[in-house]
Design a protein around this motif. Structure first.
Motif, PDB file in Angstrom:
ATOM      1  N   GLU A 133       0.824  -1.210   0.000  1.00 46.88           N
ATOM      2  CA  GLU A 133       0.000   0.000   0.000  1.00 46.88           C
ATOM      3  C   GLU A 133       0.861   1.264   0.000  1.00 46.88           C
ATOM      4  OE1 GLU A 133      -2.449  -0.534   3.414  1.00 46.88           O
ATOM      5  OE2 GLU A 133      -3.510  -2.267   2.547  1.00 46.88           O
ATOM      6  N   LEU A 134       1.964   1.247   0.721  1.00 44.10           N
ATOM      7  CA  LEU A 134       2.852   2.406   0.763  1.00 44.10           C
ATOM      8  C   LEU A 134       3.450   2.668  -0.621  1.00 44.10           C
ATOM      9  CD1 LEU A 134       4.356   4.585   2.374  1.00 44.10           C
ATOM     10  CD2 LEU A 134       6.133   2.873   2.870  1.00 44.10           C
ATOM     11  N   ALA A 135       3.887   1.631  -1.295  1.00 40.32           N
ATOM     12  CA  ALA A 135       4.439   1.801  -2.634  1.00 40.32           C
ATOM     13  C   ALA A 135       3.396   2.388  -3.584  1.00 40.32           C
ATOM     14  CB  ALA A 135       4.953   0.466  -3.166  1.00 40.32           C
ATOM     15  N   GLU A 136       2.157   1.938  -3.451  1.00 39.89           N
ATOM     16  CA  GLU A 136       1.092   2.475  -4.300  1.00 39.89           C
ATOM     17  C   GLU A 136       0.852   3.951  -4.014  1.00 39.89           C
ATOM     18  OE1 GLU A 136      -2.282   0.011  -3.657  1.00 39.89           O
ATOM     19  OE2 GLU A 136      -1.456  -1.715  -4.754  1.00 39.89           O
ATOM     20  N   GLY A 139       3.674   6.031  -5.416  1.00 47.36           N
ATOM     21  CA  GLY A 139       4.030   5.790  -6.809  1.00 47.36           C
ATOM     22  C   GLY A 139       5.383   5.103  -6.923  1.00 47.36           C
ATOM     23  N   GLY A 140       5.698   4.294  -5.923  1.00 46.10           N
ATOM     24  CA  GLY A 140       6.996   3.633  -5.862  1.00 46.10           C
ATOM     25  C   GLY A 140       6.955   2.211  -6.371  1.00 46.10           C
ATOM     26  N   HIS A 141       7.991   1.466  -6.048  1.00 46.78           N
ATOM     27  CA  HIS A 141       8.096   0.077  -6.468  1.00 46.78           C
ATOM     28  C   HIS A 141       8.247  -0.815  -5.243  1.00 46.78           C
ATOM     29  CE1 HIS A 141       9.162  -3.595  -8.476  1.00 46.78           C
ATOM     30  NE2 HIS A 141      10.366  -3.624  -7.925  1.00 46.78           N
ATOM     31  N   TYR A 142       7.325  -1.756  -5.083  1.00 47.66           N
ATOM     32  CA  TYR A 142       7.395  -2.745  -4.015  1.00 47.66           C
ATOM     33  C   TYR A 142       8.186  -3.941  -4.539  1.00 47.66           C
ATOM     34  CZ  TYR A 142       5.668  -6.451  -0.843  1.00 47.66           C
ATOM     35  OH  TYR A 142       5.564  -7.505   0.036  1.00 47.66           O
ATOM     36  N   VAL A 143       9.355  -4.179  -3.973  1.00 49.96           N
ATOM     37  CA  VAL A 143      10.249  -5.222  -4.489  1.00 49.96           C
ATOM     38  C   VAL A 143       9.632  -6.604  -4.344  1.00 49.96           C
ATOM     39  CG1 VAL A 143      12.535  -6.266  -4.304  1.00 49.96           C
ATOM     40  CG2 VAL A 143      12.265  -3.797  -3.959  1.00 49.96           C
ATOM     41  N   ASP A 144       9.068  -6.916  -3.157  1.00 43.22           N
ATOM     42  CA  ASP A 144       8.424  -8.210  -2.896  1.00 43.22           C
ATOM     43  C   ASP A 144       9.368  -9.359  -3.262  1.00 43.22           C
ATOM     44  OD1 ASP A 144       6.585 -10.149  -2.252  1.00 43.22           O
ATOM     45  OD2 ASP A 144       5.328  -9.847  -4.033  1.00 43.22           O
ATOM     46  N   HIS A 145      10.518  -9.401  -2.576  1.00 44.36           N
ATOM     47  CA  HIS A 145      11.579 -10.320  -2.996  1.00 44.36           C
ATOM     48  C   HIS A 145      11.206 -11.791  -2.882  1.00 44.36           C
ATOM     49  CE1 HIS A 145      12.353 -10.141   1.357  1.00 44.36           C
ATOM     50  NE2 HIS A 145      13.075 -11.229   1.234  1.00 44.36           N
TER      51      HIS A 145
END
Length: 344
Positions: A133-136, A139-145
């Motif tokens: 939600e923070l990335a959204e 307007g960022g990128h959530y890495v989700d490794h």
């Protein structure tokens, strides 16, 4: 088409990889009569990130090439420990803002030292939704490794290529822990793809799904409980974990991980975390099995994250006792086996 910033960013990542020195192989002392040599691939010699830096670099490179990370992108991840430090290090290299979302009780000191920001949330499992939600919002990128590691191509400059290039001959066993599962998958595919005779073992802590999921061939296995050993173990089998290239999963008691981390520090001077202890315990169990069967050869265990902060954690009696981890019986067992010749 990749823009100028992306081209420069990828060049910086590639140059950073080229500058990184080959991490050393250290010999852990075993009784000579065993006929077994135990080598430790010390990924703590990596700059700012230990074992997770190779994967973090590949994740950043892939996201930049695909346009998910741009010059003004805030990079967000749900993680702590070595992966957060590795990503913060790379974000600083590229001039990108970085936010690590981590459980309330975690320490973000390494992230902040590297110029990143930490956001603490509770309960611990809320970090994933919060990061997404923070990335959204930004307007960022959530890495989700954990998810991304299953598809990213990180063969170039990989741990497997480097390790087997150093060894010269294939070891009898390679032992590694599993967090995302990407490292064990890369090592196993290297062994299988080149027809090498060595076998791959994954050392797994309590509460983790990797041992029961592998043993029961159940890809959807879940324990519903988080691992107490930072960096290894997961409550579910992650997408990057390739069970078909793993020859054995060795369950390791959490208190044994602490005892083995202390034994490793005594032997090498490295203040490793309990995840390295997990790997060492698994490697020692396999080395002892080789001794009992009269098999000679090498065992290689991958270790990482040696850091002074572990002196205040698994190397501290109060820390271990506060978590109900009685390491002393396991330390006594190691002394019996390694110092007094007792069977495993």
């Amino acid at each position: 088409m990749i823009n100028a910033w992306a081209t420069q960013a990828i060049e910086k990542l590639d140059e950073e990889r080229r500058r990184a020195r080959v991490t050393p192989l250290l010999e852990f002392p075993l009784p000579e009569e065993w006929g077994v040599r135990l080598l430790l691939k010390d990924e703590s010699a990596q700059p700012e990130g230990g074992l997770k830096l190779r994967l973090a670099r590949a994740l950043f490179r892939d996201a930049i090439a695909a346009g998910r990370i741009r010059a003004d992108t805030t990079v967000v991840e749900a993680t702590g420990g070595a992966m957060a430090a590795a990503q913060a290090y790379l974000a600083r290299l590229l001039g990108l803002p970085y936010v690590a979302v981590m459980p309330k009780k975690a320490s973000g000191a390494d992230v902040e030292r590297l110029g990143g920001t930490c956001r603490y949330v509770h309960p611990p499992l809320a970090i994933y939704d919060e990061a997404r939600e923070l990335a959204e919002r930004l307007g960022g990128h959530y890495v989700d490794h954990y998810t991304a590691a299953a598809s990213v191509d990180w063969r170039g400059g990989s741990l497997a290529e480097e390790l087997f290039g150093q060894l010269g001959a294939c070891p009898h066993w390679v032992v590694v822990g599993a967090g995302t599962g990407a490292t064990s998958a890369a090592l196993g595919r290297h062994l299988r793809g080149r027809g090498l005779p060595g076998r791959l073992a994954v050392a797994d802590p309590e509460n983790s799904a990797y041992f029961p999921g592998w043993a029961y061939d159940a890809a959807d296995y879940s324990t519903g409980m988080p691992s107490r050993i930072e960096g290894v173990g997961r409550p579910r089998l992650e997408p990057a974990f390739a069970a078909d290239v793993v020859d054995l999963v060795v369950p390791v008691p959490d208190a044994a991980s602490v005892a083995a981390a202390r034994r490793l520090r005594a032997a090498t001077g490295l203040a490793v975390g309990p995840a390295s202890g997990t790997n060492l315990w698994g490697a020692l169990e396999l080395a002892a099995r080789m001794r009992a069967e009269g098999v000679r050869g090498d065992v290689v265990a991958v270790i990482g994250e040696a850091h002074p902060r572990h002196l205040r954690a698994c190397h501290d009696d109060a820390w271990a006792e506060g978590r109900g981890l009685d390491w002393r019986p396991h330390a006594a067992r190691l002394a019996d086996v390694l110092d007094r010749g007792a069977p495993w």
